[in-house]
Enzyme design. Structure first.
Site, PDB file in Angstrom:
ATOM      1  N   LYS A 165       0.832  -1.203   0.000  1.00  0.00           N
ATOM      2  CA  LYS A 165       0.000   0.000   0.000  1.00  0.00           C
ATOM      3  C   LYS A 165       0.872   1.262   0.000  1.00  0.00           C
ATOM      4  CE  LYS A 165      -4.178  -2.054   1.903  1.00  0.00           C
ATOM      5  NZ  LYS A 165      -4.920  -2.382   3.130  1.00  0.00           N
ATOM      6  N   LYS A 200      -3.560  -9.019 -10.893  1.00  0.00           N
ATOM      7  CA  LYS A 200      -4.661  -9.200  -9.949  1.00  0.00           C
ATOM      8  C   LYS A 200      -5.691  -8.077 -10.129  1.00  0.00           C
ATOM      9  CE  LYS A 200      -5.905  -8.412  -5.297  1.00  0.00           C
ATOM     10  NZ  LYS A 200      -5.998  -7.680  -4.193  1.00  0.00           N
ATOM     11  N   LYS A 212      -9.356  -2.563  -7.329  1.00  0.00           N
ATOM     12  CA  LYS A 212      -9.909  -1.230  -7.617  1.00  0.00           C
ATOM     13  C   LYS A 212      -8.794  -0.206  -7.794  1.00  0.00           C
ATOM     14  CE  LYS A 212     -10.717  -0.178  -2.769  1.00  0.00           C
ATOM     15  NZ  LYS A 212     -10.461  -1.515  -2.245  1.00  0.00           N
TER      16      LYS A 212
END
Ligand code: ADP
Ligand code: TRP
Length: 321
Positions: free
Chosen positions: A110, A189, A192
């Site tokens: 992230k 993968k 969003k």
């Protein structure tokens, strides 16, 4: 068997969320005592728009119900309606080694994607452990990317039990065979955050356009494609239809004479057909928002009863009571 899973209200749900998390969760509602929650506390680590959080939270509830979650069988609730999760998270934080969190891929991924390195994001797996342990869950259906978090949960349960005496049940992750990582339009993968996702309930025209835009190689339609199984559209078709239709599509590509345009049209058709019943239920639910809110309120009441009692067990074990 107690089953528990959660999903963040941090965006519109996509086909990867559906096959990786929602479908297995919904199937499990017949096999045990199922608890599913909308992880709005978790969404605070990456979403800073209050109205969007409210909207996505309700959308996740609607989508789950549309996809077949039956509130008579499974408890659906919003995480922040059960604030005991946060207290338990603190209790677990104080036995969680820093190194255990530093090794988590999800945090590093992230940060690499540009999210701010805030404490909530770092401590996320501890809150997730609290979410799971506070329901005495046996089984946690999630996508592969969450495996490490379930391992942290197991470690924290074991460590707490060793430190303060037997308190928590040690849960197992549950993955759906063959459907662990759903690829997106670019073969990575589906997520969003990668602009490669297909919404579960996308509108007809834009979704068709999106599927037709999948980039493929430059081989002519006539050429045989012995590597058909690697094709991006085929990999999605695999999940959206029966094994027989999937094999037919693979064989057609292998034989040659099947153009990518036709293949992508077929992909759209199968996608549209697959989610048709859910789409119809969703249209009804959108007219019935009071019902959706009531489902969440009832769910919160049931969840809170268990969470209170397990949290109290933990409070007693560690001397807060
Ligand atoms: P995203 O990657 O779009 O941000 P989340 O991280 O919010 O999705 O994931 C929500 C749930 O959906 C998790 O249980 C996750 O494992 C599952 N999931 C997300 N993307 C996929 C995928 N491409 N394949 C399988 N499962 C997925
Ligand atoms: N971390 C999960 C995700 O991003 C969501 C989640 C939060 C969860 N708490 C959980 C999943 C507990 C399973 C169990 O998808």
């Amino acid at each position: 068997m107690r089953i528990l899973s959660g999903i963040q209200p941090s965006g519109i749900l996509h086909v990867g969320n559906y096959f990786g998390m929602m479908k297995p969760s919904i199937e499990l509602q017949d096999r045990g005592d199922a608890f599913y929650f909308i992880a709005d506390y978790h969404s605070m680590t990456s979403l800073y728009d209050a109205n969007l959080r409210r909207e996505y939270t309700r959308q996740v509830a609607i989508d789950f119900l549309a996809c077949g979650l039956d509130p008579k069988k499974a408890v659906l609730f919003k995480q922040s309606d059960v604030p005991e999760h946060v207290e338990l998270s603190w209790i677990l934080s104080s036995i969680c080694p820093m190194g255990r969190l530093e090794r988590c891929h999800s945090y590093k991924d992230k940060i690499a994607k540009g999210l701010s390195a805030n404490h909530g994001l770092f401590a996320y797996p501890v809150l997730m452990a609290a979410d799971i342990l506070i329901y005495d869950a046996d089984s946690v259906p999630v996508g592969r990317d969450q495996k490490q978090h379930v391992e942290v949960t197991r470690d924290l349960a074991i460590k707490f039990n060793q430190t303060y005496g037997e308190t928590f049940r040690v849960p197992e992750p549950a993955f759906r065979e063959g459907a662990e990582v759903i690829p997106g339009l670019d073969g990575q993968k589906m997520s969003k955050s990668y602009n490669n996702a297909v919404e579960i309930f996308g509108e007809e025209k834009p979704t068709r356009k999106r599927l037709m835009s999948i980039v493929m190689d430059s081989r002519s339609p006539d050429e045989a494609k012995p590597d058909a199984e690697e094709n991006r559209a085929i990999q999605l078709i695999k999940h959206l239809t029966t094994p027989e239709i999937y094999s037919e599509e693979v064989e057609k590509l292998k034989a040659g004479g099947y153009g990518y345009g036709d293949l992508k049209k077929r992909l759209f058709e199968l996608y549209w057909q697959y989610f048709r019943p859910a789409r119809e239920r969703r249209t009804d639910l959108m007219q019935n928002l009071d019902y959706v809110d009531q489902v969440l309120a009832n769910g919160a009441e049931k969840a809170r009863e268990i969470a209170r009692s397990v949290n109290q067990r933990a409070r007693k074990a560690c001397g807060l009571e």
